[in-house]
Design an enzyme around this catalytic site. Structure first.
Site, PDB file in Angstrom:
ATOM      1  N   ARG A  24      29.573  26.975  32.395  1.00  0.00           N
ATOM      2  CA  ARG A  24      29.394  28.265  31.861  1.00  0.00           C
ATOM      3  C   ARG A  24      28.707  28.811  31.053  1.00  0.00           C
ATOM      4  NH1 ARG A  24      30.300  29.141  37.877  1.00  0.00           N
ATOM      5  NH2 ARG A  24      31.784  28.410  38.380  1.00  0.00           N
ATOM      6  N   GLU A  47      42.250  23.721  40.402  1.00  0.00           N
ATOM      7  CA  GLU A  47      40.857  23.398  40.457  1.00  0.00           C
ATOM      8  C   GLU A  47      40.896  22.150  41.090  1.00  0.00           C
ATOM      9  OE1 GLU A  47      38.357  26.027  38.414  1.00  0.00           O
ATOM     10  OE2 GLU A  47      39.474  27.392  38.957  1.00  0.00           O
ATOM     11  N   ASP A  90      40.719  35.897  36.737  1.00  0.00           N
ATOM     12  CA  ASP A  90      39.688  35.016  36.185  1.00  0.00           C
ATOM     13  C   ASP A  90      38.498  35.577  35.493  1.00  0.00           C
ATOM     14  OD1 ASP A  90      38.537  32.236  35.065  1.00  0.00           O
ATOM     15  OD2 ASP A  90      37.776  31.755  37.892  1.00  0.00           O
ATOM     16  N   GLU A 138      44.388  33.130  26.253  1.00  0.00           N
ATOM     17  CA  GLU A 138      42.987  32.310  25.980  1.00  0.00           C
ATOM     18  C   GLU A 138      41.696  33.427  27.053  1.00  0.00           C
ATOM     19  OE1 GLU A 138      41.842  28.828  28.798  1.00  0.00           O
ATOM     20  OE2 GLU A 138      40.453  29.342  29.362  1.00  0.00           O
ATOM     21  N   GLU A 145      30.980  34.610  31.769  1.00  0.00           N
ATOM     22  CA  GLU A 145      30.551  33.789  32.893  1.00  0.00           C
ATOM     23  C   GLU A 145      31.006  34.998  34.176  1.00  0.00           C
ATOM     24  OE1 GLU A 145      33.560  31.306  34.107  1.00  0.00           O
ATOM     25  OE2 GLU A 145      33.295  31.476  36.233  1.00  0.00           O
TER      26      GLU A 145
HETATM   27  C1  GCV Z   1      36.326  24.526  32.970  1.00  0.00           C
HETATM   28  C2  GCV Z   1      36.966  29.249  36.564  1.00  0.00           C
HETATM   29  C3  GCV Z   1      35.345  28.742  35.917  1.00  0.00           C
HETATM   30  C4  GCV Z   1      35.417  27.515  35.935  1.00  0.00           C
HETATM   31  C5  GCV Z   1      36.663  27.274  34.840  1.00  0.00           C
HETATM   32  C6  GCV Z   1      37.658  27.642  35.379  1.00  0.00           C
HETATM   33  C7  GCV Z   1      38.614  27.508  34.312  1.00  0.00           C
HETATM   34  O1  GCV Z   1      37.607  29.375  37.751  1.00  0.00           O
HETATM   35  O2  GCV Z   1      34.841  29.131  37.004  1.00  0.00           O
HETATM   36  O3  GCV Z   1      34.123  27.033  35.617  1.00  0.00           O
HETATM   37  O4  GCV Z   1      36.598  25.462  34.856  1.00  0.00           O
HETATM   38  O5  GCV Z   1      37.456  28.744  35.501  1.00  0.00           O
HETATM   39  O6  GCV Z   1      39.208  28.186  33.685  1.00  0.00           O
HETATM   40  O7  GCV Z   1      39.435  25.962  34.545  1.00  0.00           O
END
Ligand code: GCV
Length: 670
Positions: free
Chosen positions: A145, A268, A341, A363, A369
């Site tokens: 990102r 994830e 998100d 955060e 993004e």
């Molecule tokens: C670093 C979202 C983003 C991911 C990111 C994730 C996170 O899903 O698309 O790229 O991964 O957040 O914050 O862990």
């Protein structure tokens, strides 16, 4: 004739030099002529030398005395600046406080605010002890990102070769009060903790230290297996505990002021304690115990969701709230500002306020993004201020921001994206500052103090985030983004075998009746996670603010909103308003030409063209698609679509999670 030629050539050269000098590389710290200040420091040290030199090179006022002085009210990093009879006195209990004070004094000069030194003078104490950037930089140089080039960290050259940019980066951070950085992606490679890489990290930490910046690392929870060769990463396993303790010892031998770990676990696809039947608290505590002897901390992320039946917006709360009070004192739970998100607008995450016995930190995402990458002008201070309207600054312990910094000459891609780095630092230092004050400071230092420029351009900045919300996802709509790269609109997106909660239809739920996610007590009941008064307000369609209405309710197309319009009409008007706003930004920027160097003027001008076309793309795509459900006409007072839905549905941008589409690529594919 010859003379004229020389004159013309000279002028041309001057203008070339002027253009080259304004490539954005100096950020808000542009060099100025004519300073030669007298500065007295109590002693020499790497930090005090920097503070004194910064002042010598840029301060144009009376002599400055730096003084180290005990003062309980100033904490570790605060400072005071006052005018004395014939000098300016800058005092702090610590060297880093003096460095921050030096930058503050220069900021007052550059923004023509030196009158603040009159009378009592200025006292500044940061609201948080930890003001940290999170880099999502991978070891191969890509940035997840990231839209401003490659990673700043040249891992292949470290530790032997140190790029000049490392110090420039530390300086820029210190100038806005950022005091820590996580160097690598939360999707962390176990390799990061190898001895080879730790030597590289040490080299960076050594450059950053005089600027008051401590280094942290994201760690992969399965490192004991993948790097250490153990058969498990179970946090209660003795060999695993030993492995982390040894690793901590190794790190602190190299970097005595190492800050600690940031962990994305069981999220994830990342490994975590739940893989071994343990809780997030058990995983975090094991790491915290390993770091404790060295005063290190663990920032444990609450960004978790699984393909379960529970509404994704509820999941972090469901998993973390019951763990309140179970974390060690050197663990801080790091929570994204909203429950999903980093969408252009989300209500705040209800986890804030729901874990009173646990240190929490927010955060934010500085990298855009979900806000047009580095193509769109979107000043984000208003979004972060919105969060602080709901979550009192005193109820959290620290602030993190996902960095938008890369190897691009101007650091952030879009010249105005620099303002988000700046604003993050300033707000992490003082969340009471207004978006207006911060934009004002940034514009004056980055471009000019001329009010004829600052006034109108500041207005653009202040309106820009709302404009993005309007042309992308107004009224609480969210996650209508294209699969993968999250740049353009794809509310129709369907991918064979994809998790439902990775698809826009999961979020917008458009049908013949209406649109929006019913999170009221009649639906997923996510509203119940909020404090009683807000829960009641959000739960009731007639009291839910229009901004969040489709976040919390599935609303009939003909329902009248608080604006007095039907939902469908309001949706159309909001999308159109977003487009009109960008049109206005273009007009304002064109009038700024005479105040700005040509290079940055043209760059912003051409980026605004992309933004304008993207805004229309978003509006047409979303309205034409949702019209298939509403079956209602687009009100006649708003601009007609210029695309047709079927061709927009074919648009595919061949970009990865690391790229911002170029104008050429957009033109070719759209
Ligand atoms: C670093 C979202 C983003 C991911 C990111 C994730 C996170 O899903 O698309 O790229 O991964 O957040 O914050 O862990």
């Amino acid at each position: 004739m010859k003379r004229r030629w020389i004159l013309t050539a000279g002028l041309a050269l001057l203008s070339i030099l002027k253009m080259a000098a304004e490539d954005g590389s100096h950020l808000w710290l542009r060099p100025h002529q004519g300073a030669n200040a007298q500065v007295t420091a109590p002693r020499q040290s790497p930090t005090l030398d920097i503070a004194a030199n910064e002042l010598r090179q840029a301060w144009k006022g009376a002599p400055v005395t730096l003084e180290l002085k005990k003062d309980k009210q100033l904490g570790q990093e605060g400072f005071r600046i006052s005018r004395q009879a014939d000098r300016v006195l800058l005092s702090s209990p610590n060297e880093t406080g003096l460095l921050y004070g030096a930058y503050h004094l220069l900021r007052l000069q550059e923004t023509q605010a030196l009158s603040r030194l009159d009378g009592e003078g200025v006292t500044e104490v940061p609201a948080y002890g930890l003001r940290i950037l999170n880099h999502w930089d991978n070891l191969d140089g890509t940035i997840e990102r990231g839209y401003a080039g490659q990673s700043l960290w040249n891992w292949d050259e470290l530790p032997g070769k140190l790029s000049d940019r490392y110090e420039a980066y530390a300086r820029a951070n210190a100038s806005v009060g950022i005091n820590a950085t996580v160097l690598n992606n939360v999707n962390a490679s176990p390799q990061m903790l190898s001895t080879e890489y730790l030597q590289k990290v040490k080299a960076l930490a050594d450059v950053f230290r005089p600027y008051g910046i401590r280094v942290f690392l994201s760690v992969n929870f399965a490192s004991p297996m993948q790097l250490g060769g153990l058969s498990t990463a179970d946090p209660l396993d003795k060999a695993v505990i030993r492995w982390w303790k040894d690793k901590a010892k190794e790190i602190y031998q190299l970097i005595p002021d190492f800050g600690g770990f940031l962990v994305k676990a069981n999220s994830e696809g990342q490994p975590g304690p739940c893989d071994f039947g343990r809780t997030h608290a058990e995983g975090a505590n094991m790491l915290a115990d390993a770091l404790k002897p060295y005063k290190g901390i663990v920032m444990w992320r609450a960004f978790v969701y699984s393909p379960s039946d529970a509404d994704r917006a509820k999941q972090a709360y469901l998993e973390f709230q019951p763990l309140d009070g179970r974390f060690r004192s050197n663990v801080i739970v790091q929570i994204k500002n909203g429950p999903i998100d980093f969408q252009p607008r989300e209500p705040y995450s209800p986890l804030f306020g729901a874990m009173p016995k646990t240190p929490l930190m927010v955060e934010f995402q500085i990298t855009q993004e979900y806000l047009g990458h580095s193509n769109h002008l979107a000043y984000l201070a208003p979004m972060w201020k919105e969060f602080f309207q709901f979550v009192t600054p005193a109820s959290i312990q620290a602030v993190a921001g996902v960095s938008n910094i890369g190897s691009d000459t101007n650091w952030c891609g879009h010249p105005f994206a620099q303002s988000n780095w700046y604003a993050f630092g300033r707000l992490a230092w003082n969340p009471e500052l207004s978006s207006d004050e911060i934009a004002d400071e940034w514009l004056k230092q980055t471009f000019t103090t001329d009010e004829a420029f600052v006034g109108p351009v500041k207005e653009i900045m202040l309106e820009s985030r709302e404009a993005v919300v309007d042309y992308m996802m107004p009224l609480g709509l969210h996650h209508l983004f294209a699969w993968g790269h999250h740049y353009g609109p794809e509310p129709w997106c369907s991918v064979d075998g994809a998790r439902p909660d990775w698809l826009p239809s999961y979020y917008h739920k458009a049908d013949a009746e209406g649109i929006g996610f019913d999170r009221s007590s009649k639906g997923s009941n996510a509203t119940a996670q909020y404090p009683a008064e807000l829960a009641a307000q959000y739960d009731n369609l007639s009291t839910c603010p229009d901004e969040y209405v489709l976040w919390f309710h599935h609303v009939p197309w003909t329902h009248r909103l608080q604006s007095g319009r039907t939902l469908w009409d309001e949706l159309c008007h909001r999308y159109d308003n977003g487009v009109q706003q960008v049109k206005k930004f273009q007009k304002v920027w064109d009038q700024a030409e005479k105040y700005v160097d040509l290079q940055r003027f043209q760059e912003v001008q051409s980026l605004l063209k992309i933004q304008m076309r993207d805004a229309v793309w978003w509006k047409d795509a979303c309205l034409l698609y949702f019209q298939e459900f509403s079956k209602l006409p687009i009100p006649y007072d708003i601009e007609r679509p210029i695309h047709n839905l079927r061709s927009l549905q074919k648009v595919q941008l061949p970009i990865s999670n690391y790229e911002c589409p170029t104008e050429e690529l957009l033109n070719k594919n759209r």
